[in-house]
Motif scaffolding. Structure first.
Motif, mmCIF file in Angstrom:
data_model
loop_
_atom_site.group_PDB
_atom_site.id
_atom_site.type_symbol
_atom_site.label_atom_id
_atom_site.label_comp_id
_atom_site.label_asym_id
_atom_site.label_seq_id
_atom_site.Cartn_x
_atom_site.Cartn_y
_atom_site.Cartn_z
ATOM 1 N N CYS A 1 0.842 -1.193 0.000
ATOM 2 C CA CYS A 1 0.000 0.000 0.000
ATOM 3 C C CYS A 1 0.876 1.240 0.000
ATOM 4 C CB CYS A 1 -0.921 -0.023 1.225
ATOM 5 S SG CYS A 1 -1.962 1.445 1.369
ATOM 6 N N SER A 2 0.489 2.251 -0.740
ATOM 7 C CA SER A 2 1.289 3.474 -0.823
ATOM 8 C C SER A 2 1.229 4.313 0.447
ATOM 9 C CB SER A 2 0.824 4.320 -2.011
ATOM 10 O OG SER A 2 -0.521 4.732 -1.810
ATOM 11 N N SER A 3 0.279 4.025 1.314
ATOM 12 C CA SER A 3 0.125 4.814 2.538
ATOM 13 C C SER A 3 0.738 4.153 3.762
ATOM 14 C CB SER A 3 -1.358 5.084 2.795
ATOM 15 O OG SER A 3 -1.544 5.740 4.019
ATOM 16 N N CYS A 4 0.410 2.888 3.977
ATOM 17 C CA CYS A 4 0.832 2.247 5.229
ATOM 18 C C CYS A 4 1.792 1.092 5.013
ATOM 19 C CB CYS A 4 -0.394 1.743 5.983
ATOM 20 S SG CYS A 4 -1.257 0.403 5.144
ATOM 21 N N ALA A 5 2.077 0.755 3.787
ATOM 22 C CA ALA A 5 2.985 -0.335 3.434
ATOM 23 C C ALA A 5 2.462 -1.704 3.844
ATOM 24 C CB ALA A 5 4.385 -0.096 3.955
ATOM 25 N N ALA A 6 1.142 -1.837 4.043
ATOM 26 C CA ALA A 6 0.570 -3.166 4.225
ATOM 27 C C ALA A 6 0.861 -3.941 2.948
ATOM 28 C CB ALA A 6 -0.936 -3.079 4.473
ATOM 29 N N SER A 7 1.459 -5.101 3.072
ATOM 30 C CA SER A 7 1.834 -5.898 1.909
ATOM 31 C C SER A 7 0.798 -6.993 1.700
ATOM 32 C CB SER A 7 3.221 -6.495 2.119
ATOM 33 O OG SER A 7 3.642 -7.164 0.950
ATOM 34 N N VAL A 8 0.127 -6.959 0.548
ATOM 35 C CA VAL A 8 -0.913 -7.929 0.210
ATOM 36 C C VAL A 8 -0.538 -8.629 -1.090
ATOM 37 C CG1 VAL A 8 -2.738 -6.596 1.361
ATOM 38 C CG2 VAL A 8 -2.274 -6.215 -1.069
ATOM 39 N N LEU A 9 -1.291 -9.667 -1.426
ATOM 40 C CA LEU A 9 -1.162 -10.320 -2.724
ATOM 41 C C LEU A 9 -2.350 -9.905 -3.569
ATOM 42 C CD1 LEU A 9 -0.030 -13.897 -1.656
ATOM 43 C CD2 LEU A 9 1.373 -12.085 -2.634
ATOM 44 N N VAL A 10 -2.092 -9.589 -4.843
ATOM 45 C CA VAL A 10 -3.120 -9.046 -5.732
ATOM 46 C C VAL A 10 -3.118 -9.803 -7.050
ATOM 47 C CG1 VAL A 10 -3.866 -6.967 -6.968
ATOM 48 C CG2 VAL A 10 -2.818 -6.760 -4.722
ATOM 49 N N ARG A 11 -4.319 -9.997 -7.591
ATOM 50 C CA ARG A 11 -4.466 -10.558 -8.939
ATOM 51 C C ARG A 11 -5.595 -9.810 -9.625
ATOM 52 N NH1 ARG A 11 -7.346 -14.773 -11.646
ATOM 53 N NH2 ARG A 11 -6.058 -15.756 -13.232
ATOM 54 N N LYS A 12 -5.291 -9.158 -10.746
ATOM 55 C CA LYS A 12 -6.312 -8.445 -11.521
ATOM 56 C C LYS A 12 -6.630 -9.255 -12.768
ATOM 57 C CE LYS A 12 -7.265 -4.161 -11.922
ATOM 58 N NZ LYS A 12 -8.497 -4.183 -11.178
ATOM 59 N N SER A 13 -7.843 -9.774 -12.822
ATOM 60 C CA SER A 13 -8.274 -10.500 -14.018
ATOM 61 C C SER A 13 -8.604 -9.535 -15.136
ATOM 62 C CB SER A 13 -9.489 -11.366 -13.702
ATOM 63 O OG SER A 13 -9.122 -12.381 -12.803
ATOM 64 N N ASN A 14 -9.253 -8.425 -14.783
ATOM 65 C CA ASN A 14 -9.579 -7.375 -15.751
ATOM 66 C C ASN A 14 -9.726 -6.079 -14.958
ATOM 67 O OD1 ASN A 14 -12.337 -7.219 -14.768
ATOM 68 N ND2 ASN A 14 -12.744 -9.073 -15.942
ATOM 69 N N TRP A 15 -10.148 -5.002 -15.618
ATOM 70 C CA TRP A 15 -10.219 -3.708 -14.935
ATOM 71 C C TRP A 15 -11.307 -3.677 -13.870
ATOM 72 C CZ3 TRP A 15 -6.033 -1.108 -15.299
ATOM 73 C CH2 TRP A 15 -5.264 -1.176 -16.453
ATOM 74 N N GLN A 16 -12.294 -4.554 -13.951
ATOM 75 C CA GLN A 16 -13.381 -4.553 -12.985
ATOM 76 C C GLN A 16 -13.197 -5.585 -11.871
ATOM 77 O OE1 GLN A 16 -14.109 -4.856 -16.461
ATOM 78 N NE2 GLN A 16 -14.259 -2.641 -16.560
ATOM 79 N N GLN A 17 -12.306 -6.543 -12.019
ATOM 80 C CA GLN A 17 -12.191 -7.642 -11.067
ATOM 81 C C GLN A 17 -10.786 -7.702 -10.482
ATOM 82 O OE1 GLN A 17 -10.592 -10.850 -10.805
ATOM 83 N NE2 GLN A 17 -11.749 -11.191 -8.942
ATOM 84 N N THR A 18 -10.729 -7.612 -9.153
ATOM 85 C CA THR A 18 -9.458 -7.680 -8.430
ATOM 86 C C THR A 18 -9.604 -8.635 -7.261
ATOM 87 O OG1 THR A 18 -9.028 -5.359 -8.955
ATOM 88 C CG2 THR A 18 -7.715 -6.327 -7.195
ATOM 89 N N SER A 19 -8.656 -9.523 -7.101
ATOM 90 C CA SER A 19 -8.602 -10.401 -5.936
ATOM 91 C C SER A 19 -7.471 -9.920 -5.041
ATOM 92 C CB SER A 19 -8.341 -11.849 -6.350
ATOM 93 O OG SER A 19 -9.381 -12.324 -7.170
ATOM 94 N N ILE A 20 -7.763 -9.807 -3.746
ATOM 95 C CA ILE A 20 -6.765 -9.349 -2.784
ATOM 96 C C ILE A 20 -6.693 -10.371 -1.668
ATOM 97 C CG2 ILE A 20 -6.076 -7.532 -1.178
ATOM 98 C CD1 ILE A 20 -7.905 -5.645 -2.808
ATOM 99 N N GLN A 21 -5.484 -10.773 -1.337
ATOM 100 C CA GLN A 21 -5.284 -11.693 -0.226
ATOM 101 C C GLN A 21 -4.537 -10.951 0.877
ATOM 102 O OE1 GLN A 21 -3.218 -15.273 -1.244
ATOM 103 N NE2 GLN A 21 -3.760 -16.272 0.663
ATOM 104 N N TRP A 22 -5.226 -10.777 2.002
ATOM 105 C CA TRP A 22 -4.648 -10.119 3.173
ATOM 106 C C TRP A 22 -4.061 -11.182 4.091
ATOM 107 C CZ3 TRP A 22 -5.133 -4.828 4.487
ATOM 108 C CH2 TRP A 22 -5.929 -4.063 3.636
#
Length: 93
Positions: free
Chosen positions: A19-40
């Motif tokens: 994250c650009s603000s708090c540096a929380a590090s997550v895993l991300v996968r963007k299938s398309n511009w409308q769909q994002t998967s985030i693993q915290w």
């Protein structure tokens, strides 16, 4: 008959992003511009600056709707090519 194995997550795994603000590090996968998967993970949940504000009072922590700053970080990273977008058409404006 056995269902075929879905190889999409193997062929296109989740990518780490801070994250650009708090540096929380997550895993991300963007299938398309409308769909994002985030693993915290637990460390990211503790690092997020928006989570404590959203989860106070009667708002349970397991119903956290998401971090707006992280969403903006993901959007910027996608537009800049730091995070892959698997099925690109035209980005949303």
């Amino acid at each position: 008959m056995t269902a075929p194995t879905d190889l999409r997550i193997i062929d296109n795994p989740m990518q780490p992003l801070d994250c650009s603000s708090c540096a929380a590090s997550v895993l991300v996968r963007k299938s398309n511009w409308q769909q994002t998967s985030i693993q915290w993970n637990e460390t990211a949940q503790k690092a997020c600056r928006e989570r404590p504000l959203a989860c106070r009072g009667d708002n349970p922590t397991d119903q956290f709707a998401g971090c707006e700053t992280l969403a903006a970080t993901i959007r910027d990273a996608s537009l800049e090519g730091r995070i892959d977008v698997l099925f690109k058409d035209v980005p949303e404006k």
